[in-house]
Design a protein around this motif. Sequence first.
Motif, PDB file in Angstrom:
ATOM      1  N   CYS A  75     -12.298  -0.360  -1.969  1.00  0.00           N
ATOM      2  CA  CYS A  75     -12.432  -1.778  -1.612  1.00  0.00           C
ATOM      3  C   CYS A  75     -11.745  -2.698  -2.607  1.00  0.00           C
ATOM      4  N   ALA A  76     -11.319  -2.158  -3.740  1.00  0.00           N
ATOM      5  CA  ALA A  76     -10.624  -2.986  -4.732  1.00  0.00           C
ATOM      6  C   ALA A  76      -9.270  -3.429  -4.187  1.00  0.00           C
ATOM      7  N   ALA A  77      -8.854  -4.631  -4.564  1.00  0.00           N
ATOM      8  CA  ALA A  77      -7.542  -5.119  -4.148  1.00  0.00           C
ATOM      9  C   ALA A  77      -6.432  -4.280  -4.768  1.00  0.00           C
ATOM     10  N   SER A 144      -7.589   4.641  -3.515  1.00  0.00           N
ATOM     11  CA  SER A 144      -7.179   3.260  -3.801  1.00  0.00           C
ATOM     12  C   SER A 144      -6.223   2.732  -2.730  1.00  0.00           C
ATOM     13  N   LYS A 145      -6.480   1.499  -2.271  1.00  0.00           N
ATOM     14  CA  LYS A 145      -5.565   0.889  -1.291  1.00  0.00           C
ATOM     15  C   LYS A 145      -4.199   0.625  -1.902  1.00  0.00           C
ATOM     16  N   ARG A 146      -4.251   0.153  -3.134  1.00  0.00           N
ATOM     17  CA  ARG A 146      -2.997  -0.101  -3.868  1.00  0.00           C
ATOM     18  C   ARG A 146      -3.179   0.450  -5.268  1.00  0.00           C
ATOM     19  N   CYS A 159       1.116   1.961  -2.060  1.00  0.00           N
ATOM     20  CA  CYS A 159       0.143   1.433  -1.115  1.00  0.00           C
ATOM     21  C   CYS A 159       0.095   2.401   0.068  1.00  0.00           C
ATOM     22  N   ALA A 160      -0.563   2.017   1.132  1.00  0.00           N
ATOM     23  CA  ALA A 160      -0.718   2.919   2.272  1.00  0.00           C
ATOM     24  C   ALA A 160       0.589   3.156   3.021  1.00  0.00           C
ATOM     25  N   TRP A 188     -10.745   4.709   4.075  1.00  0.00           N
ATOM     26  CA  TRP A 188     -11.333   3.759   3.140  1.00  0.00           C
ATOM     27  C   TRP A 188     -12.747   3.414   3.589  1.00  0.00           C
ATOM     28  N   VAL A 189     -13.593   3.113   2.617  1.00  0.00           N
ATOM     29  CA  VAL A 189     -14.997   2.834   2.919  1.00  0.00           C
ATOM     30  C   VAL A 189     -15.148   1.677   3.899  1.00  0.00           C
TER      31      VAL A 189
END
Length: 528
Positions: A75-77, A144-146, A159-160, A188-189
């Motif tokens: 969920c972190a940016a 991690s998203k990024r 990133c994704a 991702w959650v």
Amino acid sequence: MDMPLLLRGNIRHSKAGVEYTPIPIRLPRTLKDAMKVTRGLGYNYIWIDALCIIQDDPYDLKYSHLHNMDAVYSCAALTIAAGSGNDADYGLPGVGRLRKFVQYSEKIDGIRLATMFPSFSDVENSGDLFWNTRGWTLQEKLLSKRLLLFTDYQVYFKCAESIWTEEINMETGQLSSSVEARPSKYRWVADREVHEVHGWDRLAGVFNFRDVKDKDPHLGFLPNYVQLVENYSTRSLSDPRDYLFAVEGLLRTIDEVLFSGIPQQYFHKALLWRCNSVPEHKTLADNVPSWSWAFHMARKFWDTQTIEYTFSTLNVPVHLKDIIIDDGIHDFLRPAESVVYCTKGRFKKVKPDSEIEEPWRQIPHSMLTARALAEVNETPGLWISTAVVRLKIGAQLCERKCHRRVHWYELLDWKGRCCGEVWLAPEVAESRRNRNQDFVTLSWGRRFHHERLFIDTAYRPVQKVTKRLEDGKEEVQERQQPYINWVVANVLLITPLNGGVSRRLGVGKVILTAWIQAHPEKVSVLLG
């Protein structure tokens, strides 16, 4: 300098009653650099485990934070990963310290040539980065998203959809079609939806699968699980009690229901792990069942590839209708048909049947002794209704000069004929040689692992082939089945059945023809 920690004694309260903790005056270089990067990117908040989780709380209180670390990462940016250095005072290369490696370039005949740094794929799986040896960073890397990875070569951004590096300008308006740039393989959650399987291109680029082909769709996401466990088992943790927490979030992306790290969806196959070494430290880990791969991780961290699965065991489905034998033995061909998970006084059926509301009632009353209940209250237990065969341990199959501390051994019938293989530590094999041992049956598979295994001719399966002779008559002949079609029983060697809790000692395979002649018995086993 030592890593600062959030301790309960450091917590203060404002006049408004708000809790806060003063930031230490002196911070390790990596933390200061991470804060500098956070401000520079325009973010107002940063999560640092050591300063956001109360470190001197009882472990039970810390559980909720550790259990939800996958939510923190996903969920972190942005996740800032310190790829280089062995401690928190190393700093982020390129921010608070100079990099070790410099990119050289020369202009020749009007063309600029430059040295190339390792690709992201090379770096993210490299053992040269301390970041790749720590248990917690696997979730950090994959959820991690990024991800902004700082190394002594350069900074990598992933990133994704894309991967970018500092060394060269390659910005484009068109998304890459590279395997590495495809959407994240782990959910991702915030928006977990089960991925559908559309061939192995969905799985490529996360791990390197061995012996897996597009024609094996029945495996689903089992290869993800296998490679995840194998990769994770090579990593280390400062606190062995984190052995499951540090990977639990990733495992839940494959299956929401887990039993001591074993996913319900692939339960019987996931029990067939083997370790490539035995711990030098003999003290058993607390609250870790012997049937889970985490049992060995929690005892000791050893050399690479400590936990393995064999795809010859996993990737060939065997259906009961394909096994043609005498009707008298057919009732035994449903091994491990009833499995109940027991922990802290609670009982849960693995792959629950809607008709069974109280799974604990399946367990024979004789097994629910005070001693057995006490053991499974401390360490999760597994009650299995299955078939057991009794065989002897034979000669070691690996060469004596082999450096491994665990080896393949022959399995012998009552006449000393070879009928299978088992993966054991030498001390276990020697202490149990020349005596019948209990092997519980988990599932069915095909083929054996060790190429030097010589199955006795009495047990080699034959198939009937009709041959037309010159005079027009037909003759039925028996020929040996191809090796790849041999059906085997996947078995566990356990401590003797004595009405209490048994322990897993090894994993092996027995050829079906020998398994039948070994007179299998229906038993109830409580594994701890």
